[in-house]
Write a protein that holds these residues in place. Structure first.
Motif, PDB file in Angstrom:
ATOM      1  N   ARG A  15      43.236  34.563  44.087  1.00  0.00           N
ATOM      2  CA  ARG A  15      43.848  34.110  42.837  1.00  0.00           C
ATOM      3  C   ARG A  15      45.232  33.562  43.138  1.00  0.00           C
ATOM      4  O   ARG A  15      45.917  34.040  44.037  1.00  0.00           O
ATOM      5  N   LEU A  16      45.642  32.596  42.357  1.00  0.00           N
ATOM      6  CA  LEU A  16      46.966  32.016  42.496  1.00  0.00           C
ATOM      7  C   LEU A  16      47.989  33.001  41.922  1.00  0.00           C
ATOM      8  O   LEU A  16      47.806  33.500  40.808  1.00  0.00           O
ATOM      9  N   THR A  18      51.016  34.561  39.907  1.00  0.00           N
ATOM     10  CA  THR A  18      51.612  34.116  38.641  1.00  0.00           C
ATOM     11  C   THR A  18      53.125  34.278  38.627  1.00  0.00           C
ATOM     12  O   THR A  18      53.818  33.469  38.029  1.00  0.00           O
ATOM     13  N   TRP A  48      52.261  25.737  49.597  1.00  0.00           N
ATOM     14  CA  TRP A  48      52.043  26.102  48.198  1.00  0.00           C
ATOM     15  C   TRP A  48      51.182  25.043  47.508  1.00  0.00           C
ATOM     16  O   TRP A  48      50.294  25.363  46.724  1.00  0.00           O
ATOM     17  N   LEU A  51      47.639  25.598  48.325  1.00  0.00           N
ATOM     18  CA  LEU A  51      47.119  26.741  47.581  1.00  0.00           C
ATOM     19  C   LEU A  51      46.816  26.356  46.136  1.00  0.00           C
ATOM     20  O   LEU A  51      45.748  26.684  45.602  1.00  0.00           O
ATOM     21  N   GLU A  52      47.705  25.618  45.501  1.00  0.00           N
ATOM     22  CA  GLU A  52      47.470  25.152  44.132  1.00  0.00           C
ATOM     23  C   GLU A  52      46.275  24.204  44.065  1.00  0.00           C
ATOM     24  O   GLU A  52      45.487  24.253  43.125  1.00  0.00           O
ATOM     25  N   ALA A  55      43.052  26.165  44.114  1.00  0.00           N
ATOM     26  CA  ALA A  55      42.814  26.842  42.840  1.00  0.00           C
ATOM     27  C   ALA A  55      42.330  25.861  41.773  1.00  0.00           C
ATOM     28  O   ALA A  55      41.499  26.207  40.930  1.00  0.00           O
TER      29      ALA A  55
END
Length: 104
Positions: A15-16, A18, A48, A51-52, A55
């Motif tokens: 999961r990204l 928060t 990053w 990663l985004e 997702a």
């Protein structure tokens, strides 16, 4: 006499995060709970973005963060030094259909 070694940590997430903070150079920092301990991870902007992207593009993915275990930044929280990121898409296994009970 002990021999020298190197301790590397591997952390998997799916999961990204928060709660992410950004420093003046654009690095993203977030914390990952690991049971009794936590890891503070600081990622370069390019990592990053990767990663985004995972997702956003994949419904099921896993990111593998590896690095060296650094000093404790607070009680029970260590910093992950020189993090490396790999992201993989995976297809969740389908639940096997239940077989009807055998008559006998």
């Amino acid at each position: 006499m002990p021999i020298p070694g190197k301790l590397e940590v591997t952390i998997k997430i799916n999961r990204l995060p928060t709660e992410v903070s950004t420093d003046k150079n654009g690095w993203k920092a977030f914390q990952i709970e690991l049971g009794k301990r936590s890891a503070l991870v600081r990622l370069r902007p390019r990592m990053w973005t990767r990663l985004e992207g995972a997702a956003a593009a994949h419904p099921a993915w896993v990111a593998v963060l590896t690095g060296q275990m650094g000093e404790d930044v607070q009680k029970g929280v260590f910093e992950l030094l020189q993090p490396n990121l790999q992201v993989f898409e995976y297809k969740p296994r389908e639940a096997a259909p239940a077989e009807p009970p055998a008559e006998g």
